[in-house]
Design a protein around this motif. Sequence first.
Motif, short mmCIF file in Angstrom:
data_model
loop_
_atom_site.label_atom_id
_atom_site.label_comp_id
_atom_site.label_asym_id
_atom_site.label_seq_id
_atom_site.Cartn_x
_atom_site.Cartn_y
_atom_site.Cartn_z
N UNK A 1 0.81 -1.21 0.00
CA UNK A 1 0.00 0.00 0.00
C UNK A 1 0.84 1.26 0.00
N UNK A 2 2.12 1.17 0.38
CA UNK A 2 2.96 2.36 0.42
C UNK A 2 3.29 2.89 -0.97
N UNK A 3 3.26 2.05 -2.00
CA UNK A 3 3.58 2.49 -3.35
C UNK A 3 2.35 2.91 -4.14
N UNK A 4 1.20 2.43 -3.78
CA UNK A 4 -0.02 2.75 -4.53
C UNK A 4 -0.56 4.12 -4.13
N UNK A 5 -1.18 4.80 -5.10
CA UNK A 5 -1.78 6.12 -4.86
C UNK A 5 -3.28 6.00 -5.06
N UNK A 6 -4.05 6.58 -4.17
CA UNK A 6 -5.50 6.60 -4.35
C UNK A 6 -5.88 7.98 -4.87
N UNK A 7 -6.16 8.04 -6.17
CA UNK A 7 -6.44 9.29 -6.85
C UNK A 7 -7.91 9.33 -7.21
N UNK A 8 -8.64 10.25 -6.62
CA UNK A 8 -10.07 10.35 -6.90
C UNK A 8 -10.83 9.09 -6.56
#
Length: 117
Positions: free
Chosen positions: A16-23
């Motif tokens: 989860x540290x590398x993933x981005x939650x965009x919108x």
Amino acid sequence: MINVVSDDGFTYCGRSDDMLKVGGIWVSPFEVESALIEHAAVAEVGVVGNQRRRRLVKPKAFVVRGQRAGRRRRAGAETLKDFVKSKLAPYKYPRWIEFVPELPKTATGKIQRFRLR
């Protein structure tokens, strides 16, 4: 990250540290980097999440300019943003592009994203 469900097993939730939650949608920085590196003016790139207004996370790219582009054909930030929009879904494009002389790396050559944040 591993979540323990019960004594019978566990659930792997990924990095989860590398993933981005965009919108509200998950975006992989690697996907954005892969699109940017296809441009002739880009030699190296690192993408991280950047929080701005209302604590929303958006992609930010750190770009090392390529030697192939030449002095007259240098692509600016807006050109690179439009290039990514043409390759990926529009919400995945980096909102900020910062040009840097080099990316911070480990001894084995991996990008140190924590130093870009």
